[in-house]
Design an enzyme around this catalytic site. Structure first.
Site, PDB file in Angstrom:
ATOM      1  N   TRP A 103       0.824  -1.214   0.000  1.00 31.85           N
ATOM      2  CA  TRP A 103       0.000   0.000   0.000  1.00 31.85           C
ATOM      3  C   TRP A 103       0.853   1.256   0.000  1.00 31.85           C
ATOM      4  CZ3 TRP A 103      -4.248  -0.542  -2.176  1.00 31.85           C
ATOM      5  CH2 TRP A 103      -5.089  -1.637  -1.947  1.00 31.85           C
ATOM      6  N   ASP A 181      -1.457   6.674   6.429  1.00 25.46           N
ATOM      7  CA  ASP A 181      -2.539   5.841   5.896  1.00 25.46           C
ATOM      8  C   ASP A 181      -2.841   4.791   6.964  1.00 25.46           C
ATOM      9  OD1 ASP A 181      -4.216   4.045   4.674  1.00 25.46           O
ATOM     10  OD2 ASP A 181      -2.917   3.634   2.963  1.00 25.46           O
ATOM     11  N   LYS A 205     -12.634  -1.176   6.185  1.00 22.54           N
ATOM     12  CA  LYS A 205     -11.976  -2.166   7.039  1.00 22.54           C
ATOM     13  C   LYS A 205     -12.479  -2.065   8.479  1.00 22.54           C
ATOM     14  CE  LYS A 205      -9.103  -2.506   3.407  1.00 22.54           C
ATOM     15  NZ  LYS A 205      -8.092  -1.723   2.712  1.00 22.54           N
TER      16      LYS A 205
HETATM   17  C1  LIG Z   1      -7.492  -1.222   1.625  1.00 26.69           C
HETATM   18  C2  LIG Z   1      -6.350  -0.258   1.736  1.00 26.69           C
HETATM   19  C3  LIG Z   1      -6.146   0.769   0.804  1.00 26.69           C
HETATM   20  C4  LIG Z   1      -7.008   0.934  -0.411  1.00 26.69           C
HETATM   21  O1  LIG Z   1      -8.261   1.343  -0.085  1.00 26.69           O
HETATM   22  P1  LIG Z   1      -9.333   1.788  -1.195  1.00 26.69           P
HETATM   23  O2  LIG Z   1     -10.365   2.420  -0.332  1.00 26.69           O
HETATM   24  O3  LIG Z   1      -9.770   0.559  -1.895  1.00 26.69           O
HETATM   25  O4  LIG Z   1      -8.680   2.747  -2.111  1.00 26.69           O
HETATM   26  C5  LIG Z   1      -5.085   1.630   1.008  1.00 26.69           C
HETATM   27  N1  LIG Z   1      -4.278   1.499   2.068  1.00 26.69           N
HETATM   28  C6  LIG Z   1      -4.447   0.531   2.979  1.00 26.69           C
HETATM   29  C7  LIG Z   1      -3.518   0.454   4.136  1.00 26.69           C
HETATM   30  C8  LIG Z   1      -5.482  -0.382   2.836  1.00 26.69           C
HETATM   31  O5  LIG Z   1      -5.658  -1.361   3.746  1.00 26.69           O
END
Ligand SMILES: *Cc1c(COP(=O)(O)O)cnc(C)c1O
Length: 369
Positions: A103, A181, A205
């Protein structure tokens, strides 16, 4: 009983929240309307979004000098929106990136399309730690080794690499803003807002349904967006207009608000953190004490949310998944880049679900080990 759902995302929601959504679906609090049918500027939705923000602020002890933004596009849209909104803080329009997995690598690549960003640290190489060899993206580059440019607009990192199962909890105090993030570990533990200037997360999540992106950002770093930053996704405008530059994802915000209330009822983030630690402990313990299963992440940075594990014989993967589903254990297939299994055990996964997984793993090992 519902099966236990170990999806990495969109992921399991608290059952009580789903029941409440279902009960209020066609008529929210006697309004005669579904939340889906309400004006985002009307009094009912105003109450929903205001309470959601207040409850989130209470749960994470968000200081008053931080804005809470409810927006869209998912976490990956933030890979462009973070530089579009924040690069203008630096005269050279540069930023630094910590790459610790799939990511954060994506974040770094996307940011390169916006400006001349730099790699300040990466774990994309094998590394020996305490006499043991660790594969790329199974360890975390410790902050003392980050090569920070003090003129950069910010440093970007990912607190939990959902694919690799690497979690970075010990955030450093830096002289430039740290942007995190936290898509897959937000609300799983407290956040120290003295150490971070912005935290963002896709909702699917640990917060609620897909379609909502949450950003918690210190107000004093706003106001330097690049001219090409889309107005509807400009943090300063979102802050000024209460997340309503355009129509926000109203239904997702409503469900997220119910999840926040559920978290409060559970005893808040400190209690959820305690449960998360216990859930992760019993699963790692089961993996480590067996020769049949393994997890190769450096122990000090093992994720408490996403736990990848391998069977000693990958030919058994298909059978494991089939039998697990029969036993009511869903969505355990690992990410294709890692293979094997992955158990995502977010806030809404109860201890009982993890215990059921551990029991199944032990039974499967007895039969096929
Ligand atoms: C799932 C995830 C993403 C991507 O998320 P989207 O909402 O599908 O763009 C980015 N960073 C992390 C750490 C993730 O777990």
């Amino acid at each position: 009983m519902r099966p236990w759902n170990f999806s990495a995302g969109p992921a399991v929601l608290p059952f009580e929240v789903l029941q409440q959504v279902s009960a209020e679906l066609t008529d929210w609090h006697g309004s005669g309307m579904s939340v889906m049918e309400m004006s985002h500027r009307g009094p009912q939705f105003k109450q929903i979004i205001t309470e959601a923000e207040q409850d989130l602020r209470q749960l994470l002890a968000v200081p008053d000098d931080f804005a809470v933004l409810f927006t869209q596009g998912g976490a990956q849209a933030q890979n462009a929106l973070v530089p579009l909104n924040l690069l203008g803080r630096s005269a050279d329009k540069t930023a630094d990136y910590i790459v610790s997995g799939r990511w954060s690598q994506k974040s770094f690549e996307e940011a390169q399309r916006i400006g001349p960003v730099r790699l300040a640290a990466s774990s994309n190489q094998a590394r020996e730690i305490d006499g043991k060899e660790y594969a790329p993206y199974t360890w975390f580059p410790e902050p003392s080794g980050w090569d920070i440019n003090e003129q950069a607009a910010y440093v970007h990192a990912c607190s939990n690499e959902t694919v690799g199962g690497v979690e970075f909890a010990d955030w450093p105090e830096l002289d430039i803003p740290l942007i995190m993030d936290a898509s897959s570990d937000i609300l799983s533990q407290p956040i120290d807002f003295d150490r971070v200037s912005a935290v963002y997360a896709g909702a699917q999540k640990n917060i609620g349904p897909a379609g909502l992106t949450l950003i918690i950002v210190r107000k004093d770093i706003l106001g330097h967006a690049l001219p090409q930053c889309p107005s509807a996704l400009n943090y300063a405008l979102l802050e000024q207009q209460g997340s309503m530059v355009n129509t926000p994802p109203t239904f997702a915000i409503y469900v997220a608000g119910l999840v926040f209330k559920w978290l409060q009822q559970q005893g808040g983030v400190a209690e959820i953190e305690r449960r998360n630690k216990e859930k992760a402990r019993i699963l790692y313990e089961a993996i480590d004490k067996s020769d049949f299963y393994s997890n190769t992440v450096e122990p000090s940075v093992r994720s408490r949310m996403n736990i990848p594990f391998q069977l000693h014989d990958a030919q058994l993967d298909g059978l494991f998944l089939e039998k697990a589903a029969e036993a009511g254990l869903l969505q355990l297939k690992g990410h294709k880049s890692v293979g094997g299994m992955r158990a995502s055990i977010y806030n809404a996964m109860p201890l009982k679900g993890v215990q059921a997984l551990v029991q199944f793993m032990q039974d499967f090992e007895k039969e096929h080990g």
